[in-house]
Scaffold this motif. Sequence first.
Motif, short mmCIF file in Angstrom:
data_model
loop_
_atom_site.label_atom_id
_atom_site.label_comp_id
_atom_site.label_asym_id
_atom_site.label_seq_id
_atom_site.Cartn_x
_atom_site.Cartn_y
_atom_site.Cartn_z
N GLY A 34 0.81 -1.20 0.00
CA GLY A 34 0.00 0.00 0.00
C GLY A 34 0.84 1.25 0.00
N ILE A 35 0.25 2.35 0.42
CA ILE A 35 0.93 3.63 0.36
C ILE A 35 1.10 4.21 1.76
CG2 ILE A 35 0.22 4.19 -1.97
CD1 ILE A 35 -2.05 5.84 -0.87
N THR A 36 2.13 4.99 1.91
CA THR A 36 2.38 5.68 3.17
C THR A 36 1.58 6.98 3.19
OG1 THR A 36 4.32 6.72 2.16
CG2 THR A 36 4.68 4.71 3.45
N PRO A 37 1.42 7.60 4.36
CA PRO A 37 0.59 8.82 4.44
C PRO A 37 1.15 9.97 3.62
CG PRO A 37 1.01 7.88 6.62
CD PRO A 37 1.91 7.17 5.67
N THR A 38 0.26 10.70 2.99
CA THR A 38 0.64 11.91 2.27
C THR A 38 0.88 13.05 3.25
OG1 THR A 38 -0.65 11.23 0.35
CG2 THR A 38 -0.07 13.56 0.49
N GLU A 39 0.04 13.08 4.31
CA GLU A 39 0.17 14.11 5.33
C GLU A 39 0.14 13.46 6.71
OE1 GLU A 39 -2.78 17.10 4.89
OE2 GLU A 39 -2.06 17.77 2.92
#
Length: 470
Positions: A34-39
């Motif tokens: 998955g993806i890590t946080p943008t903010e």
Amino acid sequence: MLDFAIFAVTFLLALVGAVLYLYPAFRQAAGIPGITPTEEKDGNLPDIVNSGSLHEFLVNLHERYGPVVSFWFGRRLVVSLGTVDVLKQHINPNKTSDPFETMLKSLLRYQSGGGNVSENHMRKKLCENGVTNSLKSNFALLLKLSEELLDKWLSYPETQHVPLSQHMLGFAMKSVTQMVMGSTFENDQEVIRFQKNHGTICILTYFQVWSEIGKGFLDGSLDKNTTRKKQYEDALVQLESVLRNIIKERKGRNFSQHIFIDSLVQGNLNDQQILEDSMIFSLASCIITAKLCTWAICFLTTSEEVQKKLYEEINQVFGNGPITPEKIEQLRYCQHVLCETVRTAKLTPVSAQLQDIEGKIDQFIIPRETLVLYALGVVLQDPNTWPSPHKFDPDRFDDELVMKTFSSLGFSGTRECPELRFAYMVTTVLLSVLVKRLHLLSVEGQVIETKYELVTSSREEAWITVSKRY
């Protein structure tokens, strides 16, 4: 058995009594792709916003990372499941809670419904009986409302553009209010008042959830906006007042016309439980029925062969005789049309469950208190499960394995929510009446764009034209 609003409501539910999942500084999702946080504060909320909807965000995420993916909603880990195989590993067939009901109750701040297994089974049975008995007792009413709409459309010139979404919402409101709450809503002004309050609650709660969480996790700005708060509370109070009066009127009395509320009144429920269950059923049934009717007719206008085949089935089953409940049950192809409508439209694109205990999907560990999304819109368009997934093809449901798969997702069979079962029957009667007398036609050049909200809808009004068969 939804878009960002449903997800957000589930998140609200998860917050109640839940231990916040504390993430490590680098925020790795326990090895789940998955993806890590943008903010830092909002997690991947900006990515969801930029995608246009939670459903569209999940489509992109599953395309990149596979059937089990993760992202962050603020500081909470979220896991999304995007194929039939992984969903089957997580779905508990014995679980009695309905995600649609649970989410709406949380949104309305209702408290009941969190009882033990036997109590939940009992309440589910009462709702199922309510649907069965109200449809049986009010079949003539449903037929009358369908024929009133037919007469209206028959009166139009063939060049007249019909605002389909508007008409289907009005038809759904009339059907649901009278079959759920009784003769009070034979008065069109009462239906209009209900529709206005229904719209206020749906629009403001959707806006509330989206904006409040988007600005930073329930920062209380809805409460600070006194105008919006008052509109919401006034609408809810008015609907609850109507329901309380109906419950009081129906208690301890026998009526010739059985409505949905009667089944709840006759059960071992207190007044608050009856109020909450009937409120949730009314709100959910209106929107699901309206959208199912709209999408079914939309697909029929663009699928001449399907409409012809449905017309032939209706003629074969009913002939020149009346439309009856017994014969309605024989409309097998019509049932396939509605199942394919739900699938192609992705009628409810996202559902969710809170992970009660630590679990495992494939080789991935799902930590306790994780919010697990069922990316139903992704699953319903998976070419590995549905060949030519973007084609509207009711014949695919001739295959028993296909129907079994569809049922396992909660769109038919024993796991089907009462609101959807109600919508199926109402839409079947309406199509039987309309298709028997009318050709349903698309408006040339019209492109219907999809909007993924609580229930999937068209972004703008969907227009059709009609012509008489005889």
